[in-house]
Design an enzyme around this catalytic site. Structure first.
Site, PDB file in Angstrom:
ATOM      1  N   LYS A  71       0.855  -1.195   0.000  1.00  0.00           N
ATOM      2  CA  LYS A  71       0.000   0.000   0.000  1.00  0.00           C
ATOM      3  C   LYS A  71       0.879   1.228   0.000  1.00  0.00           C
ATOM      4  O   LYS A  71       1.837   1.303   0.776  1.00  0.00           O
ATOM      5  CB  LYS A  71      -0.877  -0.006   1.269  1.00  0.00           C
ATOM      6  N   LYS A  95       4.600   2.406   8.544  1.00  0.00           N
ATOM      7  CA  LYS A  95       3.421   3.253   8.786  1.00  0.00           C
ATOM      8  C   LYS A  95       2.169   2.390   8.988  1.00  0.00           C
ATOM      9  O   LYS A  95       1.422   2.570   9.943  1.00  0.00           O
ATOM     10  CB  LYS A  95       3.251   4.166   7.562  1.00  0.00           C
ATOM     11  N   LYS A 107       5.378   1.763  -2.780  1.00  0.00           N
ATOM     12  CA  LYS A 107       5.382   3.161  -3.220  1.00  0.00           C
ATOM     13  C   LYS A 107       5.643   3.199  -4.707  1.00  0.00           C
ATOM     14  O   LYS A 107       6.284   2.296  -5.256  1.00  0.00           O
ATOM     15  CB  LYS A 107       6.486   3.931  -2.507  1.00  0.00           C
ATOM     16  N   THR A 191      -4.618  13.122   6.074  1.00  0.00           N
ATOM     17  CA  THR A 191      -3.208  13.129   6.492  1.00  0.00           C
ATOM     18  C   THR A 191      -2.937  14.336   7.394  1.00  0.00           C
ATOM     19  O   THR A 191      -2.345  14.198   8.476  1.00  0.00           O
ATOM     20  CB  THR A 191      -2.258  13.126   5.273  1.00  0.00           C
ATOM     21  N   ASN A 222      -1.426  19.458   0.212  1.00  0.00           N
ATOM     22  CA  ASN A 222      -2.603  18.889   0.866  1.00  0.00           C
ATOM     23  C   ASN A 222      -2.375  18.627   2.359  1.00  0.00           C
ATOM     24  O   ASN A 222      -3.206  18.964   3.200  1.00  0.00           O
ATOM     25  CB  ASN A 222      -2.966  17.593   0.128  1.00  0.00           C
ATOM     26  N   SER A 362      -7.228   5.656   3.744  1.00  0.00           N
ATOM     27  CA  SER A 362      -7.240   4.809   2.537  1.00  0.00           C
ATOM     28  C   SER A 362      -7.768   3.418   2.886  1.00  0.00           C
ATOM     29  O   SER A 362      -8.521   2.810   2.123  1.00  0.00           O
ATOM     30  CB  SER A 362      -5.833   4.660   1.966  1.00  0.00           C
TER      31      SER A 362
END
Ligand code: GLU
Length: 428
Positions: A71, A95, A107, A191, A222, A362
Site C-alpha cells: 500500500k 506506517k 510506493k 493526512t 494537501n 485509505s
C-alpha cells in the site's frame, strides 16, 4: 551553507539498522526487511499534445506484504529516483504496521512534472503507467493512492485503466478516488488532520495547552493545508508558512506574527500548493526566505513538505522555544539530526506515525468500497482519530517505559509486528 546530499534510502536503512541492533533482530529478518521484496521499473510512452511521443520513467516498489497487500502513494516529481521510492516503500510498511492496519508497504513514482503537462497528457501518463503494472497490482496485491503532486482524478484514471484491462469493477484497488466514485469522505483532510491528532496528544502528554502555542509549517500542499486548518481551529496560532513558488522556482516563507488566516491563504494557492506571492503581499503577509520557517520563535515545527529538510545545519537555526516537532512529511529529518533533536530536548512525533492518517483513511476507503456502503464524514474522522490516538499512545508509552526516543519506539513496534507476520507466514 552547502547542504550534504542525503539519500533517503540510506537514511531509511540506517534508521532500520540502528533499531534492529537495539532489539537484537535476527540476521534473516534484517536482510529481508532492510530492502524491498520486489521492484518494477517501467518506461511509459506518452503521446504529447504537440504530436511527439515522450518516454517517461516510473517505478513501483513493494517493500513488504506480509501483513497485507502493498500500500502506498504514487509520486509525480521531476527529481524522482528509485532510491527515494525504495525508502518511501519501507516507510509505508512501518506506517501501516504502527497504526495496525492489515496492509503492507509499497510506493510508486513517475519522473515528470505535472505542472507543465496538459490534463490530456497527464491522463495518458496515468493510463500508460497502469498498463505497465496492471499484472502486479490490484486490491489483493498492491493498492496505490495519491502522493506528492498526484490527486484523486489521477487515481480514477488509473483505476479506470485497470478495470478496462481486467474487465471488472475493483474499487478497492486504488484509494484516494473522488468522493462519489468510490472515494471516502475525509480522505483529502485525513493526512493533515492525523498530524494534528498526534500533535494534540503530544501537547497533552507534555502538559501544554494548544491555545497557548505558536507554530511554523513547511509546505502548503494537501498535508500542510489541512494540518494548518485543524491546528488553528483547535486554537493554535500559526505564524509562518513556507512554500515552494513554482513561478519563481524558489521557496518563500510567509509570516504574520499575529497569526495567519489559513482560509485566506488557501484561497490564493494553486492546486499544486504554490501561494500567489503578490496576493500574499497584498494580504499583508511578510515575505522571508524559504528557509526561515525553521528559525521562528515558535513552540511547534511542522515539516510537511519533502525529505531531508531537518539536518544538522538547519537545526542550528532552530530556536530554543521549540518544544515539539511533528513530521507531516515522509523522511523530513536526516539520521544525523536525531541526536541533536534529543540533545535539544525536543519532543518528536516521527513521520510514519505522524502522517499515517492518509493511509489509515485509505484503508477505511477500501473497507467502505468492499461493503459498498459509505460512512458520513464525522464517522470517518472519529475512526481516524481513534486509530491515530491509539497508535500515538502505544508509541509514547513504550518510549516512556524504556526511556526511548520516539522514533526508535515507533520503529520497535512496527518492526516487531512486521517481523512477526513474516515468521507466522513461515518466511523466517
Ligand atoms: N501517500 C500517502 C502516504 O505517504 C498515503 C498512502 C496511501 O493512502 O496509500 O502515507
Amino acid at each position: 551553507m552547502e547542504q550534504k546530499n542525503y539519500n533517503p534510502y540510506v537514511s531509511a536503512q540506517s534508521q532500520f539498522d540502528s533499531v534492529a541492533d537495539m532489539i537484537g533482530l535476527e540476521q534473516a529478518a534484517r536482510d529481508l526487511l532492510r530492502q524491498p521484496s520486489r521492484e518494477f521499473h517501467v518506461t511509459i510512452p506518452v503521446k504529447m499534445d504537440d504530436g511527439t511521443t515522450k518516454i517517461f520513467n516510473g517505478y513501483r516498489i513493494h517493500h513488504n506484504d506480509a501483513r497485507g497487500p502493498a500500500k502506498g502513494g504514487i509520486r509525480f516529481h521531476p527529481e524522482e529516483t528509485a532510491d527515494t521510492v525504495r525508502a518511501l516503500s519501507m516507510w509505508m510498511t512501518w506506517k501501516c504496521a504502527v497504526v495496525d492496519i492489515p496492509l503492507g508497504g509499497g510506493k510508486g513514482g513517475i519522473i515528470c512534472d505535472p505542472r507543465t503537462m496538459s490534463l490530456g497528457e497527464q491522463e495518458r501518463l496515468c493510463r500508460g503507467y497502469i498498463r505497465q503494472l496492471s499484472k502486479v497490482m490490484g486490491p489483493v496485491i498492491d493498492v496505490p493512492a495519491p502522493d506528492v503532486m498526484s490527486n484523486a482524478q489521477h487515481m480514477l484514471w488509473m483505476l479506470d485503466e485497470y478495470e478496462t484491462i481486467t474487465g471488472g469493477h475493483y474499487p478497492g484497488g486504488i484509494t484516494g478516488k473522488p468522493v462519489g466514485m468510490g472515494g471516502s469522505l475525509g480522505r483529502t483532510e485525513a493526512t493533515g488532520y492525523g498530524v494534528i491528532y498526534t500533535l494534540r496528544e503530544a501537547l497533552r502528554v507534555n502538559n501544554i495547552d494548544i491555545k497557548s502555542t505558536t507554530a511554523s509549517i513547511q509546505g502548503f500542499g494537501n498535508v500542510a493545508e489541512y494540518a494548518a486548518r485543524l491546528y488553528t481551529e483547535l486554537g493554535g496560532k500559526l505564524i509562518a508558512i513556507s512554500c515552494w513558488d513554482n513561478d519563481n522556482k524558489k521557496a518563500y516563507t510567509y509570516r504574520c506574527l499575529d497569526g495567519i488566516d489559513v482560509d485566506r491563504v488557501a484561497s490564493i494557492k494553486d492546486k499544486f500548493g504554490t501561494i500567489n506571492k503578490q496576493k500574499a503581499l497584498d494580504m499583508g503577509l511578510e515575505l522571508l526566505d524559504g528557509s526561515e520557517w525553521i528559525a521562528q520563535d515558535v513552540d511547534i515545527l511542522l515539516p510537511c513538505a519533502l525529505e531531508n529538510q531537518i539536518t544538522p545545519e538547519t537545526l542550528e537555526k532552530v530556536s530554543d522555544t521549540v518544544k515539539i516537532i511533528c513530521e507531516g512529511a515522509n523522511g523530513p529529518t536526516t539520521p544525523d539530526s536525531d541526536d541533536i533533536i534529543k540533545a535539544k530536548n525536543i519532543y518528536l512525533v516521527p513521520d510514519f506515525l505522524c502522517n499515517a492518517g492518509g493511509v489509515t483513511c485509505s484503508y477505511f476507503e477500501q473497507v467502505q468500497c468492499n461493503m459498498n456502503y459509505f460512512w458520513p464524514k464525522e464517522e470517518v474522522f472519529e475512526k481516524l482519530d481513534f486509530k491515530m490516538t491509539t497508535a500515538f499512545h502505544a508509541v509514547h508509552n513504550l518510549a516512556q517505559e524504556k526511556n526511548l526516543y520516539m522514533r526508535d519506539a515507533a520503529y520497535m513496534i512496527a518492526i516487531d509486528r512486521v517481523a512477526n507476520a513474516c515468521k507466522l507466514r513461515g518466511w523466517l
